[in-house]
Write a protein that holds these residues in place. Sequence first.
Motif, PDB file in Angstrom:
ATOM      1  N   GLY A  72       0.866  -1.232   0.281  1.00 40.23           N
ATOM      2  CA  GLY A  72      -0.707  -0.055  -0.370  1.00 40.23           C
ATOM      3  C   GLY A  72       0.959   1.399   0.202  1.00 40.23           C
ATOM      4  O   GLY A  72       0.348   2.245   0.655  1.00 40.23           O
ATOM      5  N   GLY A  73       1.685   1.275  -0.533  1.00 42.29           N
ATOM      6  CA  GLY A  73       3.061   2.262  -0.903  1.00 42.29           C
ATOM      7  C   GLY A  73       3.228   3.480  -1.438  1.00 42.29           C
ATOM      8  O   GLY A  73       4.034   4.444  -1.895  1.00 42.29           O
ATOM      9  N   ALA A  74       1.690   3.181  -1.849  1.00 46.30           N
ATOM     10  CA  ALA A  74       1.083   4.155  -3.491  1.00 46.30           C
ATOM     11  C   ALA A  74       0.815   5.672  -3.038  1.00 46.30           C
ATOM     12  O   ALA A  74       1.012   6.289  -3.583  1.00 46.30           O
ATOM     13  N   GLU A  75       0.397   5.621  -2.037  1.00 47.65           N
ATOM     14  CA  GLU A  75      -0.363   6.450  -1.047  1.00 47.65           C
ATOM     15  C   GLU A  75      -0.146   6.806  -0.025  1.00 47.65           C
ATOM     16  O   GLU A  75       0.082   5.785   1.812  1.00 47.65           O
ATOM     17  N   GLY A  76      -0.928   8.039   0.632  1.00 46.97           N
ATOM     18  CA  GLY A  76      -1.325   7.544   2.063  1.00 46.97           C
ATOM     19  C   GLY A  76      -0.387   7.573   3.073  1.00 46.97           C
ATOM     20  O   GLY A  76       0.874   7.970   2.826  1.00 46.97           O
ATOM     21  N   ILE A  77      -0.569   6.536   4.539  1.00 42.27           N
ATOM     22  CA  ILE A  77       0.594   6.466   5.000  1.00 42.27           C
ATOM     23  C   ILE A  77       1.606   5.667   5.047  1.00 42.27           C
ATOM     24  O   ILE A  77       2.991   6.127   5.039  1.00 42.27           O
ATOM     25  N   GLY A  78       1.272   4.746   3.414  1.00 44.74           N
ATOM     26  CA  GLY A  78       2.637   3.632   3.398  1.00 44.74           C
ATOM     27  C   GLY A  78       4.244   4.859   2.530  1.00 44.74           C
ATOM     28  O   GLY A  78       4.512   4.370   2.323  1.00 44.74           O
ATOM     29  N   PHE A  79       3.073   5.727   1.470  1.00 41.61           N
ATOM     30  CA  PHE A  79       3.710   6.290   1.129  1.00 41.61           C
ATOM     31  C   PHE A  79       4.614   7.830   1.538  1.00 41.61           C
ATOM     32  O   PHE A  79       5.858   7.744   1.375  1.00 41.61           O
ATOM     33  N   SER A  80       4.152   8.039   2.681  1.00 46.58           N
ATOM     34  CA  SER A  80       5.131   8.516   4.262  1.00 46.58           C
ATOM     35  C   SER A  80       5.772   7.481   4.354  1.00 46.58           C
ATOM     36  O   SER A  80       6.972   8.378   4.301  1.00 46.58           O
ATOM     37  N   ILE A  81       5.667   6.847   4.567  1.00 49.89           N
ATOM     38  CA  ILE A  81       6.520   5.649   5.345  1.00 49.89           C
ATOM     39  C   ILE A  81       7.519   5.149   4.068  1.00 49.89           C
ATOM     40  O   ILE A  81       9.196   5.263   4.316  1.00 49.89           O
ATOM     41  N   ALA A  82       7.739   5.380   2.914  1.00 51.01           N
ATOM     42  CA  ALA A  82       8.355   4.627   2.048  1.00 51.01           C
ATOM     43  C   ALA A  82       8.845   6.761   2.141  1.00 51.01           C
ATOM     44  O   ALA A  82      10.315   6.414   1.727  1.00 51.01           O
ATOM     45  N   GLN A  83       8.716   7.700   2.627  1.00 48.44           N
ATOM     46  CA  GLN A  83       9.828   8.912   1.471  1.00 48.44           C
ATOM     47  C   GLN A  83      10.553   8.892   2.895  1.00 48.44           C
ATOM     48  O   GLN A  83      11.295   9.009   2.491  1.00 48.44           O
ATOM     49  N   ALA A  84      10.207   8.903   4.084  1.00 47.72           N
ATOM     50  CA  ALA A  84      11.054   8.532   5.166  1.00 47.72           C
ATOM     51  C   ALA A  84      12.014   7.742   5.608  1.00 47.72           C
ATOM     52  O   ALA A  84      13.167   7.784   5.116  1.00 47.72           O
ATOM     53  N   VAL A  85      12.055   6.529   5.522  1.00 44.37           N
ATOM     54  CA  VAL A  85      12.822   5.498   4.926  1.00 44.37           C
ATOM     55  C   VAL A  85      14.019   5.991   3.628  1.00 44.37           C
ATOM     56  O   VAL A  85      14.871   5.393   3.570  1.00 44.37           O
ATOM     57  N   GLY A  86      13.050   6.416   2.432  1.00 43.38           N
ATOM     58  CA  GLY A  86      13.848   7.054   1.375  1.00 43.38           C
ATOM     59  C   GLY A  86      14.931   7.601   1.580  1.00 43.38           C
ATOM     60  O   GLY A  86      16.326   7.944   0.910  1.00 43.38           O
ATOM     61  N   LYS A  87      14.780   8.575   2.291  1.00 40.29           N
ATOM     62  CA  LYS A  87      15.154   9.582   3.295  1.00 40.29           C
ATOM     63  C   LYS A  87      16.843   9.446   3.807  1.00 40.29           C
ATOM     64  O   LYS A  87      17.378   9.652   3.525  1.00 40.29           O
ATOM     65  N   GLN A  88      16.411   8.170   4.668  1.00 37.97           N
ATOM     66  CA  GLN A  88      17.517   7.493   5.197  1.00 37.97           C
ATOM     67  C   GLN A  88      18.262   6.875   4.620  1.00 37.97           C
ATOM     68  O   GLN A  88      18.867   6.140   4.327  1.00 37.97           O
ATOM     69  N   GLY A  89      17.942   7.021   3.589  1.00 39.24           N
ATOM     70  CA  GLY A  89      19.047   6.394   2.211  1.00 39.24           C
ATOM     71  C   GLY A  89      18.857   4.683   1.840  1.00 39.24           C
ATOM     72  O   GLY A  89      19.579   3.857   1.117  1.00 39.24           O
ATOM     73  N   MET A  90      17.378   4.673   2.354  1.00 41.89           N
ATOM     74  CA  MET A  90      17.002   2.521   2.044  1.00 41.89           C
ATOM     75  C   MET A  90      16.479   2.198   0.355  1.00 41.89           C
ATOM     76  O   MET A  90      15.897   3.573   0.209  1.00 41.89           O
ATOM     77  N   ASN A  91      16.542   1.743  -0.304  1.00 46.86           N
ATOM     78  CA  ASN A  91      16.298   0.913  -1.122  1.00 46.86           C
ATOM     79  C   ASN A  91      14.512   0.931  -0.973  1.00 46.86           C
ATOM     80  O   ASN A  91      14.223   0.448   0.396  1.00 46.86           O
ATOM     81  N   VAL A  92      13.634   1.523  -1.816  1.00 51.36           N
ATOM     82  CA  VAL A  92      11.996   1.374  -1.957  1.00 51.36           C
ATOM     83  C   VAL A  92      11.572  -0.070  -2.594  1.00 51.36           C
ATOM     84  O   VAL A  92      11.236   0.712  -3.531  1.00 51.36           O
ATOM     85  N   VAL A  93      10.643  -0.319  -2.431  1.00 49.47           N
ATOM     86  CA  VAL A  93       9.766  -1.753  -3.124  1.00 49.47           C
ATOM     87  C   VAL A  93       8.573  -1.030  -2.159  1.00 49.47           C
ATOM     88  O   VAL A  93       7.845  -1.412  -1.604  1.00 49.47           O
ATOM     89  N   ILE A  94       8.147  -0.680  -3.263  1.00 51.86           N
ATOM     90  CA  ILE A  94       6.242   0.313  -3.819  1.00 51.86           C
ATOM     91  C   ILE A  94       5.301  -1.317  -4.118  1.00 51.86           C
ATOM     92  O   ILE A  94       5.269  -1.195  -4.988  1.00 51.86           O
ATOM     93  N   GLY A  95       4.338  -2.268  -3.170  1.00 54.28           N
ATOM     94  CA  GLY A  95       3.687  -2.738  -3.798  1.00 54.28           C
ATOM     95  C   GLY A  95       2.052  -1.944  -3.813  1.00 54.28           C
ATOM     96  O   GLY A  95       2.206  -1.212  -2.521  1.00 54.28           O
ATOM     97  N   ASP A  96       1.250  -1.969  -4.282  1.00 55.10           N
ATOM     98  CA  ASP A  96       0.468  -1.847  -4.301  1.00 55.10           C
ATOM     99  C   ASP A  96      -0.656  -2.358  -5.361  1.00 55.10           C
ATOM    100  O   ASP A  96      -0.924  -1.842  -6.628  1.00 55.10           O
ATOM    101  N   ILE A  97      -2.247  -2.107  -5.348  1.00 50.89           N
ATOM    102  CA  ILE A  97      -3.113  -2.270  -5.933  1.00 50.89           C
ATOM    103  C   ILE A  97      -3.926  -1.543  -7.627  1.00 50.89           C
ATOM    104  O   ILE A  97      -4.012  -2.427  -8.230  1.00 50.89           O
ATOM    105  N   ASP A  98      -3.135  -0.372  -6.766  1.00 50.54           N
ATOM    106  CA  ASP A  98      -3.864   0.579  -7.620  1.00 50.54           C
ATOM    107  C   ASP A  98      -2.579   0.971  -8.779  1.00 50.54           C
ATOM    108  O   ASP A  98      -1.311   1.880  -8.278  1.00 50.54           O
ATOM    109  N   VAL A  99      -2.494   1.047 -10.397  1.00 52.17           N
ATOM    110  CA  VAL A  99      -1.419   1.332 -11.217  1.00 52.17           C
ATOM    111  C   VAL A  99      -0.701   2.898 -10.990  1.00 52.17           C
ATOM    112  O   VAL A  99       0.402   2.710 -11.331  1.00 52.17           O
TER     113      VAL A  99
END
Length: 296
Positions: free
Chosen positions: A13-40
């Motif tokens: 659920g990384g495409a928006e909302g809380i999931g996207f916010s976590i994706a941004q935050a961990v990405g800012k820490q230098g992590m690679n990010v895999v976002i899985g979501d139903i909404d293409v």
Amino acid sequence: MSKFAGKTAVISGGAEGIGFSIAQAVGKQGMNVVIGDIDVEQLKKASAALEAQGIDVLAVQMDVSKQEQWQAVAEQAVARFGKVHMLVNNAGVAGTPGAIEQTDDKDWRWVLNVNLMGVIYGTEAIVPRIKAHGEGGWVINVASMAGMMGVPFAGSYTATKVAVVGMSESWHAELAPHNIQVSVLCPAFVKTRINLSHRNKHAEYEMESKPESKGAGNTSPFEDHLQKVVEAGLAPEIVGERVIEAISAGELYIFTHPNYRKVVQARYKAIDEAFERSASSPLLQHVLDEEVASFS
Ligand SMILES: NC(=O)c1ccc[n+]([C@@H]2O[C@H](COP(=O)([O-])OP(=O)(O)OC[C@H]3O[C@@H](n4cnc5c(N)ncnc54)[C@H](O)[C@@H]3O)[C@@H](O)[C@H]2O)c1
């Protein structure tokens, strides 16, 4: 250097909302990010936004309620980044708020399959891969304040969120020896599109008929209320940063709304008082000093 840098996070659920916010935050820490979501479509937008911030991202369309799709995401994540270190079980739906007799069986199945089975399948797919490399990692399950207290007119949602809190406590103890830190995020209201979860509902869960059905211009009082409180909710950007703050401190329970402390305290007080009454029951005096059974 951040302890997260160079590692990989998989966020459902990384495409928006809380999931996207976590994706941004961990990405800012230098992590690679895999976002899985139903909404293409949202996935494309999210992927572009993360890339524009210099974050290495892999976007995969998936339905968290399908076990084989979780396995495919895990394989793609490892193929692209070599290893996975963090799982964020975030995808979730609100269901259709309403009285128990108005909650359709298909609606129960939808909420249970996404919010509960989605977390189980995600953990089954990713945790063995974190264990295998032996470097340790993190599992962050997104529950809700509804996991800390029963919410009226939201039985299915509450059932799944209480379960996610419980599973997180189980896995916290179970995975600690593998250096995998488990946390459970329990927000109250956050300004996302959670109140519009029906946008992602599969045809298989659609009800044949429902007198007080949802839909544009035909919402129930519960849905109207949910919309109001969600729109007045916390900015989602804060939630991702709060997750980094809390997991860096090794917290099991991650709260974003300290004002709800009194609500949870009232629940614990009611539970404690019920124990007190059981302790004074003549039926149970012989149990009072028995040793408490341990499961580990
Ligand atoms: N917003 C709140 O007030 C709030 C409060 C407490 C907990 N939560 C929890 O936070 C999590 C994220 O919700 P949000 O508020 O960001 O909502 P949101 O609707 O904005 O985002 C949810 C994301 O999950 C995706 N999704 C939905 N069903 C899916 C499925 N079957 N498979 C894969 N992806 C799917 C959606 O496409 C969307 O990108 C949920 O678990 C929700 O229960 C939200």
